[in-house]
Design an enzyme around this catalytic site. Structure first.
Site, PDB file in Angstrom:
ATOM      1  N   ASP A 167      14.216  86.833  13.247  1.00  0.00           N
ATOM      2  CA  ASP A 167      15.640  87.146  13.336  1.00  0.00           C
ATOM      3  C   ASP A 167      16.572  86.019  12.868  1.00  0.00           C
ATOM      4  OD1 ASP A 167      14.839  85.767  15.588  1.00  0.00           O
ATOM      5  OD2 ASP A 167      15.570  87.221  17.045  1.00  0.00           O
ATOM      6  N   ASP A 171       7.961  79.583  26.921  1.00  0.00           N
ATOM      7  CA  ASP A 171       6.557  79.885  26.623  1.00  0.00           C
ATOM      8  C   ASP A 171       6.288  79.517  25.164  1.00  0.00           C
ATOM      9  OD1 ASP A 171       7.918  81.944  25.323  1.00  0.00           O
ATOM     10  OD2 ASP A 171       7.592  83.293  27.002  1.00  0.00           O
ATOM     11  N   ASP A 202       4.677  80.536  21.475  1.00  0.00           N
ATOM     12  CA  ASP A 202       4.152  81.554  20.561  1.00  0.00           C
ATOM     13  C   ASP A 202       3.501  80.843  19.390  1.00  0.00           C
ATOM     14  OD1 ASP A 202       5.179  83.703  22.041  1.00  0.00           O
ATOM     15  OD2 ASP A 202       7.159  83.359  21.185  1.00  0.00           O
TER      16      ASP A 202
HETATM   17  P1  ATP Z   1      13.398  83.483  24.426  1.00  0.00           P
HETATM   18  O1  ATP Z   1      11.935  83.603  24.738  1.00  0.00           O
HETATM   19  O2  ATP Z   1      14.077  82.296  24.954  1.00  0.00           O
HETATM   20  O3  ATP Z   1      14.138  84.744  24.700  1.00  0.00           O
HETATM   21  P2  ATP Z   1      12.441  83.547  21.732  1.00  0.00           P
HETATM   22  O4  ATP Z   1      13.090  83.208  20.433  1.00  0.00           O
HETATM   23  O5  ATP Z   1      11.155  82.882  22.045  1.00  0.00           O
HETATM   24  O6  ATP Z   1      13.511  83.287  22.856  1.00  0.00           O
HETATM   25  P3  ATP Z   1      11.008  86.005  21.923  1.00  0.00           P
HETATM   26  O7  ATP Z   1      11.528  87.347  22.276  1.00  0.00           O
HETATM   27  O8  ATP Z   1      10.025  85.348  22.813  1.00  0.00           O
HETATM   28  O9  ATP Z   1      12.289  85.103  21.779  1.00  0.00           O
HETATM   29  O10 ATP Z   1      10.436  86.113  20.444  1.00  0.00           O
HETATM   30  C1  ATP Z   1       9.666  85.097  19.827  1.00  0.00           C
HETATM   31  C2  ATP Z   1      10.032  85.020  18.359  1.00  0.00           C
HETATM   32  O11 ATP Z   1       9.772  86.270  17.705  1.00  0.00           O
HETATM   33  C3  ATP Z   1      11.492  84.734  18.065  1.00  0.00           C
HETATM   34  O12 ATP Z   1      11.782  83.362  18.106  1.00  0.00           O
HETATM   35  C4  ATP Z   1      11.669  85.329  16.688  1.00  0.00           C
HETATM   36  O13 ATP Z   1      11.169  84.455  15.704  1.00  0.00           O
HETATM   37  C5  ATP Z   1      10.765  86.554  16.731  1.00  0.00           C
HETATM   38  N1  ATP Z   1      11.497  87.757  17.158  1.00  0.00           N
HETATM   39  C6  ATP Z   1      11.623  88.249  18.411  1.00  0.00           C
HETATM   40  N2  ATP Z   1      12.339  89.378  18.437  1.00  0.00           N
HETATM   41  C7  ATP Z   1      12.694  89.627  17.166  1.00  0.00           C
HETATM   42  C8  ATP Z   1      13.436  90.664  16.519  1.00  0.00           C
HETATM   43  N3  ATP Z   1      13.976  91.657  17.210  1.00  0.00           N
HETATM   44  N4  ATP Z   1      13.574  90.596  15.179  1.00  0.00           N
HETATM   45  C9  ATP Z   1      13.023  89.591  14.464  1.00  0.00           C
HETATM   46  N5  ATP Z   1      12.329  88.593  15.010  1.00  0.00           N
HETATM   47  C10 ATP Z   1      12.149  88.594  16.336  1.00  0.00           C
HETATM   48 MG    MG Z   2       9.814  83.314  23.673  1.00  0.00          MG
END
Ligand code: ATP
Ligand code: MG
Length: 432
Positions: free
Chosen positions: A154, A80, A82
């Site tokens: 993160d 997705d 963001d």
């Molecule tokens: P995926 O969707 O494949 O699990 P993602 O990196 O997109 O990976 P998301 O949970 O959708 O993960 O989060 C989007 C973004 O928000 C991350 O890439 C990161 O930059 C930030 N993020 C998410 N969770 C955290 C956290 N616990 N601490 C700090 N930043 C976070």
């Molecule tokens: Mg994501």
């Protein structure tokens, strides 16, 4: 690394720390570094591009950030998109007719394009005043600059901001380098970052499985010391994160990491069972789950959880069966106790434990010979999941393959042949 790799905002405060020559060298390095990393816009969804276009038309900054850019750069299909912006949630909301503000701890905006939702979040800073909430999580609800926004993310690879207009990636913490070096590295001091939000421990392990990356030494070394912080994470957040290990297309790899980092002990100790048949059964189910996701098929978390705990059900059933007049009573007790035992360790949400119980309870009914019972089973709402479960049992040689073959043939036959099959059905020597 504390050097800020940033271009675009010339008046940025952090530039004051560098002289302009150094800055030029830096920018050159960045430019040459970026060329091979051109992002193919065909991989970005139209709604994401459109959202950015509209925000920019309204004179806001807007970038694609996080998992999508990371995944594209690493050759994976993004899940997705963001978007991060300097517009406040209210400003975003008023730029899009079909949008809504969500979130309590921190407001974000969902921009709705039919079935696709684009998540737009306002740049936010790390908590300045550290307000600890009752559940131990630090409250962070302050907006900030793009750099501050990057700093509170993160991993370095999750803090890449892509500007779709000038096609540049802004990399504050060396995420591009880390992608090249295949290193998963937390931004900042790992000890503090895990304490601040312990879910990052699970994210580190999960991403190392999903992206097949090495966890950078400092990020890795603090994992063990920080494990206890996970106890303070609210259960529902923990459950969602744990399920993401297995339901996002890399279940097999995830299970290896789950075992390696001892997460099995914390969440599903039953998975430690060394029974060879069970190990096969589990492995096959993980492979199937990954394949289903790859083929765009739906996944039922209850199914996988039923697999995880099946060995417990069998072992308890064998124990109770001697003492009950009917094996269905022994099975019911085994199921109830398996779920009870798990609930003391890491409870499974009710909607999933109901599915699990149904799948388990239906298993002995596949061995029935009565026409009425067979058709009733075929029309049961949980038939498909239970049949798939039965096939897995056959595949791992827990039970005879012939029962699975019979059912496959039965499903594929017309009514006349189904009746013939029932007439010739053999009862297998199995209790559940
Ligand atoms: P995926 O969707 O494949 O699990 P993602 O990196 O997109 O990976 P998301 O949970 O959708 O993960 O989060 C989007 C973004 O928000 C991350 O890439 C990161 O930059 C930030 N993020 C998410 N969770 C955290 C956290 N616990 N601490 C700090 N930043 C976070
Ligand atoms: Mg994501």
């Amino acid at each position: 690394m504390n050097l800020v790799m940033f271009f675009g905002k010339k008046n940025n405060q952090r530039y004051n720390f560098m002289n302009s020559n150094l800055l030029k060298v830096f920018q050159k390095k960045i430019h040459s570094f970026f060329k091979p990393n051109r992002i193919n816009h065909d991989l970005i969804s139209e709604p994401a591009l459109d959202t950015i276009k509209i925000l920019k038309k309204n004179n806001y900054d807007a970038f694609i950030v996080g998992g999508a850019i990371r995944d594209i750069l690493m050759g994976y299909k993004p899940k997705d998109f963001d978007i991060a912006t300097n517009a406040t949630p209210e400003q975003v909301r008023s730029a899009f007719k079909r949008s809504r503000i969500i979130g309590r701890r921190f407001k974000i905006v969902h921009v709705i394009y039919g079935r696709e939702i684009i998540e737009v979040s306002t740049f936010r800073s790390k908590p300045r005043k550290k307000i600890e909430m009752s559940n131990g999580v630090l409250k962070d609800n302050e907006y900030g600059s793009i750099e501050e926004d990057a700093e509170r993310r993160d991993f370095t690879i999750n803090a890449l901001y892509y500007d779709v207009e000038d096609k540049k990636i802004i990399d504050f913490f060396g995420g591009l380098n880390d992608i090249q070096d295949n290193q998963l590295r937390l931004i900042g001091d790992p000890k503090l970052r895990y304490k601040e939000d312990p879910i990052r421990i699970l994210r580190a392990i999960r991403f190392s499985a999903k992206l097949k990356m090495e966890i950078h030494s400092k990020t890795l070394n603090e994992i063990n010391n920080s494990m206890e912080f996970l106890k303070s994470v609210p259960y529902s957040r923990l459950f969602d994160e744990v399920m993401k290990f297995f339901l996002t297309g890399h279940a097999e790899e995830s299970m290896m990491k789950f075992k390696k980092y001892n997460l099995v002990n914390i969440y599903f100790p039953s998975l430690k069972n060394n029974n060879k048949i069970f190990k096969n059964f589990l492995l096959q189910s993980l492979k199937n789950t990954d394949l289903r996701i790859k083929n765009g098929k739906s996944i039922n978390p209850g199914f996988l959880l039923a697999v995880f705990l099946w060995r417990d059900v069998i072992e308890l059933f064998e124990k109770y069966d001697k003492n009950f007049p009917h094996s269905s009573l022994a099975l019911n007790k085994a199921i109830d106790n398996t779920i009870y035992k798990q609930s003391k360790i890491f409870p499974i949400q009710r909607r999933f434990s109901i599915t699990m119980s149904e799948i388990w309870r239906l298993q002995p009914r596949f061995n029935s010979k009565s026409s009425k019972k067979i058709y009733r089973l075929l029309n049961h709402p949980r038939f498909r999941a239970s049949y798939d479960f039965l096939l897995l049992r056959c595949q791992s040689l827990e039970i005879s393959k012939s029962i699975g073959l019979w059912w496959t043939k039965f499903i594929e036959s017309d009514k006349k042949n189904q009746d013939l099959l029932i007439a010739n059905k053999k009862i297998e020597d199995i209790k559940i």
